[in-house]
Write a protein that holds these residues in place. Structure first.
Motif, PDB file in Angstrom:
ATOM      1  N   UNK A 275      -4.006   4.317 -14.224  1.00 11.04           N
ATOM      2  CA  UNK A 275      -4.534   4.340 -12.876  1.00 11.04           C
ATOM      3  C   UNK A 275      -5.133   3.041 -12.385  1.00 11.04           C
ATOM      4  N   UNK A 276      -5.183   2.029 -13.259  1.00 12.02           N
ATOM      5  CA  UNK A 276      -5.828   0.765 -12.885  1.00 12.02           C
ATOM      6  C   UNK A 276      -4.932  -0.448 -13.052  1.00 12.02           C
ATOM      7  N   UNK A 277      -4.180  -0.515 -14.158  1.00  8.12           N
ATOM      8  CA  UNK A 277      -3.353  -1.698 -14.351  1.00  8.12           C
ATOM      9  C   UNK A 277      -2.530  -1.681 -15.611  1.00  8.12           C
ATOM     10  N   UNK A 278      -1.513  -2.512 -15.594  1.00 10.35           N
ATOM     11  CA  UNK A 278      -0.602  -2.658 -16.721  1.00 10.35           C
ATOM     12  C   UNK A 278      -0.175  -4.120 -16.752  1.00 10.35           C
ATOM     13  N   UNK A 279      -0.283  -4.750 -17.934  1.00 13.47           N
ATOM     14  CA  UNK A 279       0.104  -6.158 -18.071  1.00 13.47           C
ATOM     15  C   UNK A 279       1.005  -6.322 -19.285  1.00 13.47           C
TER      16      UNK A 279
ATOM     17  N   UNK B 143       0.873  -1.168   0.000  1.00  9.64           N
ATOM     18  CA  UNK B 143       0.000   0.000   0.000  1.00  9.64           C
ATOM     19  C   UNK B 143       0.914   1.222   0.000  1.00  9.64           C
ATOM     20  N   UNK B 144       0.758   2.068  -1.027  1.00  5.69           N
ATOM     21  CA  UNK B 144       1.620   3.233  -1.197  1.00  5.69           C
ATOM     22  C   UNK B 144       0.878   4.512  -0.850  1.00  5.69           C
ATOM     23  N   UNK B 145       1.589   5.435  -0.271  1.00  7.09           N
ATOM     24  CA  UNK B 145       1.025   6.748   0.043  1.00  7.09           C
ATOM     25  C   UNK B 145       1.117   7.637  -1.190  1.00  7.09           C
ATOM     26  N   UNK B 146       0.379   7.242  -2.222  1.00  9.10           N
ATOM     27  CA  UNK B 146       0.377   7.981  -3.483  1.00  9.10           C
ATOM     28  C   UNK B 146      -0.881   7.620  -4.254  1.00  9.10           C
ATOM     29  N   UNK B 147      -1.405   8.562  -5.024  1.00  8.88           N
ATOM     30  CA  UNK B 147      -2.577   8.259  -5.852  1.00  8.88           C
ATOM     31  C   UNK B 147      -2.211   7.302  -6.993  1.00  8.88           C
ATOM     32  N   UNK B 148      -3.200   6.571  -7.470  1.00  2.97           N
ATOM     33  CA  UNK B 148      -2.985   5.559  -8.508  1.00  2.97           C
ATOM     34  C   UNK B 148      -2.394   6.138  -9.790  1.00  2.97           C
ATOM     35  N   UNK B 149      -2.790   7.364 -10.167  1.00  2.78           N
ATOM     36  CA  UNK B 149      -2.240   7.927 -11.408  1.00  2.78           C
ATOM     37  C   UNK B 149      -0.732   8.159 -11.291  1.00  2.78           C
ATOM     38  N   UNK B 150      -0.243   8.515 -10.101  1.00  2.00           N
ATOM     39  CA  UNK B 150       1.197   8.710  -9.908  1.00  2.00           C
ATOM     40  C   UNK B 150       1.940   7.366  -9.949  1.00  2.00           C
ATOM     41  N   UNK B 151       1.335   6.337  -9.365  1.00  2.00           N
ATOM     42  CA  UNK B 151       1.948   5.008  -9.388  1.00  2.00           C
ATOM     43  C   UNK B 151       2.016   4.501 -10.829  1.00  2.00           C
ATOM     44  N   UNK B 152       0.920   4.663 -11.568  1.00  2.00           N
ATOM     45  CA  UNK B 152       0.873   4.212 -12.964  1.00  2.00           C
ATOM     46  C   UNK B 152       1.922   4.949 -13.801  1.00  2.00           C
ATOM     47  N   UNK B 153       2.039   6.246 -13.609  1.00  2.00           N
ATOM     48  CA  UNK B 153       3.044   7.019 -14.355  1.00  2.00           C
ATOM     49  C   UNK B 153       4.454   6.517 -14.057  1.00  2.00           C
ATOM     50  N   UNK B 154       4.705   6.159 -12.815  1.00  2.00           N
ATOM     51  CA  UNK B 154       6.026   5.645 -12.440  1.00  2.00           C
ATOM     52  C   UNK B 154       6.316   4.310 -13.114  1.00  2.00           C
ATOM     53  N   UNK B 155       5.312   3.458 -13.236  1.00  2.00           N
ATOM     54  CA  UNK B 155       5.504   2.169 -13.905  1.00  2.00           C
ATOM     55  C   UNK B 155       6.073   2.347 -15.313  1.00  2.00           C
ATOM     56  N   UNK B 156       5.643   3.391 -15.984  1.00  2.00           N
ATOM     57  CA  UNK B 156       6.055   3.643 -17.362  1.00  2.00           C
ATOM     58  C   UNK B 156       7.457   4.236 -17.472  1.00  2.00           C
ATOM     59  N   UNK B 157       8.163   4.360 -16.348  1.00  2.00           N
ATOM     60  CA  UNK B 157       9.511   4.929 -16.342  1.00  2.00           C
ATOM     61  C   UNK B 157      10.518   3.969 -15.714  1.00  2.00           C
ATOM     62  N   UNK B 158      10.676   2.762 -16.252  1.00  2.00           N
ATOM     63  CA  UNK B 158      11.581   1.793 -15.623  1.00  2.00           C
ATOM     64  C   UNK B 158      13.031   2.272 -15.548  1.00  2.00           C
ATOM     65  N   UNK B 159      13.417   3.193 -16.394  1.00  2.00           N
ATOM     66  CA  UNK B 159      14.789   3.715 -16.336  1.00  2.00           C
ATOM     67  C   UNK B 159      15.050   4.448 -15.028  1.00  2.00           C
ATOM     68  N   UNK B 160      13.976   4.858 -14.338  1.00  2.00           N
ATOM     69  CA  UNK B 160      14.106   5.580 -13.084  1.00  2.00           C
ATOM     70  C   UNK B 160      14.166   4.666 -11.859  1.00  2.00           C
TER      71      UNK B 160
END
Length: 175
Positions: free
Chosen positions: A99-103, A36-53
């Motif tokens: 904001x919901x998922x990535x597969x 459980x992260x202290x962050x909104x889902x849109x921020x978590x989803x955006x981070x997923x798309x930046x694996x270089x980070x």
């Protein structure tokens, strides 16, 4: 000292984290991790798309996370640039819902050199500004000696990436 501060920050911010090899058999396995992260889902989803980070350079073919990219759309590539113009397609995006998922579908690391393929998925669920993030990797196929033998190592590697991702989301930096 910097790594200690990040570890302390994670301990204070991530309210739950759990990792496990859910199932392991010669023909396949599943590993799972939830936090459980202290962050909104849109921020978590955006981070997923930046694996270089957040993806560890120790688990790349090139030895550098800088060459990693992920296009979060169906057919998109989780790819890596290699020296001298080379490249690796780690996985292909099969589902992307901001904001919901990535597969993704494909094989990571040494699984690429076997007859195995997997499904790496992240599901996000937000409540009161906090996001429950679940990562699963289901792998099936053939690997000499059986896929069950490699499941603990895959779990360890993906747990490390998951921890780095959660640190990146919550602190802006991966350890």
């Amino acid at each position: 000292m910097k790594h200690l501060l990040i570890a302390v920050a994670l301990a204070l911010t991530a309210t739950t984290a759990h990792a496990e090899v859910v199932d392991a058999q010669p023909g396949g396995f599943e590993v799972k991790r939830t936090a459980v992260l202290n962050a909104p889902a849109d921020r978590v989803y955006a981070a997923l798309a930046q694996p270089s980070q957040w993806w560890s350079k120790d688990h790349t073919w090139s030895g550098s996370s800088a060459g990693l990219s992920l296009a979060p759309m169906a057919g998109g590539c989780f790819c890596e640039k290699l020296p001298n113009g080379g490249s690796v397609m780690h996985m292909t995006v099969v589902y992307a819902q901001p904001g919901r998922g990535l597969r993704l579908f494909g094989a990571l690391g040494p699984l690429q050199m076997s007859g195995a393929a997997g499904h790496l998925g992240w599901t996000l669920s937000e409540t009161d500004g906090k996001t429950t993030l679940t990562q699963t990797y289901d792998v099936g196929g053939y690997m000499k000696g059986g896929l069950d033998k490699i499941a603990p190592a895959v779990d360890q590697v993906l747990s490390e990436q998951f921890d780095r991702l959660t640190a990146y989301v919550e602190t802006g930096k991966a350890p």
